[in-house]
Scaffold this motif. Structure first.
Motif, short mmCIF file in Angstrom:
data_model
loop_
_atom_site.label_atom_id
_atom_site.label_comp_id
_atom_site.label_asym_id
_atom_site.label_seq_id
_atom_site.Cartn_x
_atom_site.Cartn_y
_atom_site.Cartn_z
N PRO A 1 0.83 -1.27 0.09
CA PRO A 1 0.03 0.08 0.00
C PRO A 1 0.78 1.22 -0.08
CG PRO A 1 -0.36 -1.31 1.90
CD PRO A 1 0.74 -2.20 1.19
N LEU A 2 0.19 2.23 -0.63
CA LEU A 2 0.93 3.53 -0.58
C LEU A 2 1.35 4.17 0.88
CD1 LEU A 2 -1.06 5.67 -3.05
CD2 LEU A 2 1.40 4.78 -3.35
N ARG A 3 2.31 4.83 1.04
CA ARG A 3 2.64 5.61 2.30
C ARG A 3 2.35 6.91 1.92
NH1 ARG A 3 8.09 4.38 4.17
NH2 ARG A 3 7.00 2.57 4.74
N GLY A 4 1.66 7.68 3.03
CA GLY A 4 1.34 9.03 2.98
C GLY A 4 2.46 9.81 4.00
N VAL A 5 3.07 10.88 3.44
CA VAL A 5 3.93 11.43 4.19
C VAL A 5 3.48 13.01 4.24
CG1 VAL A 5 6.31 12.54 4.31
CG2 VAL A 5 5.90 10.16 3.38
N ILE A 6 3.09 13.46 5.46
CA ILE A 6 2.65 15.03 5.57
C ILE A 6 3.72 15.70 5.91
CG2 ILE A 6 1.11 16.24 6.88
CD1 ILE A 6 -0.35 13.62 7.83
N VAL A 7 4.01 16.82 5.06
CA VAL A 7 5.10 17.60 5.38
C VAL A 7 4.58 18.85 5.67
CG1 VAL A 7 7.35 18.59 4.30
CG2 VAL A 7 6.32 16.33 3.43
N SER A 8 4.92 19.39 6.86
CA SER A 8 4.28 20.80 7.44
C SER A 8 5.13 21.55 8.20
CB SER A 8 3.30 20.26 8.55
OG SER A 8 3.70 19.95 9.62
N HIS A 9 4.74 22.86 8.42
CA HIS A 9 5.45 23.80 9.51
C HIS A 9 5.12 23.18 10.82
CE1 HIS A 9 5.19 25.91 5.67
NE2 HIS A 9 6.39 26.66 6.25
N PRO B 1 6.30 3.59 -2.88
CA PRO B 1 5.52 4.51 -3.32
C PRO B 1 4.83 5.44 -2.50
CG PRO B 1 5.23 2.48 -4.44
CD PRO B 1 5.85 2.15 -3.10
N ALA B 2 4.73 6.72 -2.60
CA ALA B 2 3.73 7.56 -1.54
C ALA B 2 3.37 8.77 -2.35
CB ALA B 2 5.09 8.13 -0.76
N VAL B 3 2.62 9.26 -1.40
CA VAL B 3 1.98 10.53 -1.78
C VAL B 3 2.40 11.61 -0.75
CG1 VAL B 3 -0.06 11.91 -1.91
CG2 VAL B 3 -0.18 9.57 -2.80
N LEU B 4 2.94 12.58 -1.05
CA LEU B 4 3.36 13.73 -0.10
C LEU B 4 2.37 14.71 0.05
CD1 LEU B 4 7.10 14.42 -1.67
CD2 LEU B 4 6.37 12.54 0.01
N PHE B 5 1.98 14.93 1.19
CA PHE B 5 0.87 15.79 1.54
C PHE B 5 1.50 17.13 2.24
CE2 PHE B 5 -1.25 11.78 1.53
CZ PHE B 5 -2.38 12.01 0.91
N ILE B 6 1.32 18.21 1.54
CA ILE B 6 1.93 19.49 2.20
C ILE B 6 0.96 20.44 2.63
CG2 ILE B 6 3.29 21.16 1.50
CD1 ILE B 6 4.25 18.38 0.80
N ASP B 7 1.42 21.23 3.68
CA ASP B 7 0.32 21.98 4.42
C ASP B 7 0.00 23.19 3.67
OD1 ASP B 7 2.87 23.24 4.80
OD2 ASP B 7 2.72 23.64 6.92
N LEU B 8 0.84 23.93 3.03
CA LEU B 8 0.51 25.01 2.56
C LEU B 8 0.92 25.19 0.89
CD1 LEU B 8 1.86 27.54 4.84
CD2 LEU B 8 -0.47 27.00 4.42
N PRO B 9 -0.10 25.69 0.03
CA PRO B 9 0.42 25.85 -1.28
C PRO B 9 1.30 26.84 -1.80
CG PRO B 9 -1.69 26.99 -1.04
CD PRO B 9 -1.35 26.28 0.32
N GLY B 10 2.39 26.88 -0.91
CA GLY B 10 3.56 27.90 -1.27
C GLY B 10 4.52 27.59 0.02
N GLY B 11 5.89 28.16 -0.24
CA GLY B 11 6.63 27.88 0.84
C GLY B 11 7.63 26.84 0.74
N SER B 12 8.37 26.81 1.83
CA SER B 12 9.53 25.86 1.84
C SER B 12 9.12 24.55 1.91
CB SER B 12 10.65 26.11 3.02
OG SER B 12 9.66 25.89 4.39
N CYS B 13 8.17 23.97 2.48
CA CYS B 13 7.49 22.74 2.40
C CYS B 13 7.23 22.03 1.18
CB CYS B 13 6.42 22.19 3.40
SG CYS B 13 6.78 22.70 5.14
N LEU B 14 6.31 22.97 0.32
CA LEU B 14 6.08 22.52 -0.84
C LEU B 14 7.25 22.76 -1.94
CD1 LEU B 14 3.66 21.93 -3.14
CD2 LEU B 14 3.32 24.26 -3.57
#
Length: 126
Positions: free
Chosen positions: A4-12, A58-71
């Motif tokens: 199964p896919l892994r989800g990675v949440i990337v945030s501030h 395989p993974a989906v990277l979930f990012i907190d904001l639609p701009g900035g360093s995480c994205l």
């Protein structure tokens, strides 16, 4: 897909950890999502944290904001890798949908999660 896919949440700060905890509390699923914070990270440190979280899965990277360093870091990290997809504007609804649809390709799972997250945004009637 074999695993199964892994989800990675990337945030501030600790946003990613809070979302992982919330999804686990609601669903009981504890092996689908991993948090990555950009606290104290330059680009190389963020890439190292992403590499550790993604591994060879395989993974989906979930990012907190639609701009900035995480994205910016996630998009650069995922560039040229068909086993990774990036979604920004993460919310709880999209993560809940994702954990139950990890048998999709990264691109399809990202599209599905983005749709679920968008549909969940409402202004309730007073």
């Amino acid at each position: 897909m074999n695993s199964p896919l892994r989800g990675v949440i990337v945030s501030h700060a600790a946003v990613a950890e809070a979302l992982v905890t919330a999804v686990a509390s609601i669903t009981g699923i504890t092996d689908a999502l991993l948090p990555v914070s950009n606290d104290g990270c330059d680009r190389d440190a963020l890439f190292a944290a992403l590499a550790a979280a993604v591994g060879q899965t395989p993974a989906v990277l979930f990012i907190d904001l639609p701009g900035g360093s995480c994205l910016a870091g996630a998009v650069t990290y995922a560039r040229g890798r068909p086993d990774l997809a990036v979604v920004t504007g993460v919310n709880l609804a999209m993560l809940l949908d994702f954990v139950f649809h990890r048998d999709l390709s990264p691109a399809d799972a990202a599209q599905r999660a983005a749709g679920a997250g968008s549909k969940a945004i409402r202004v309730p009637a007073a």
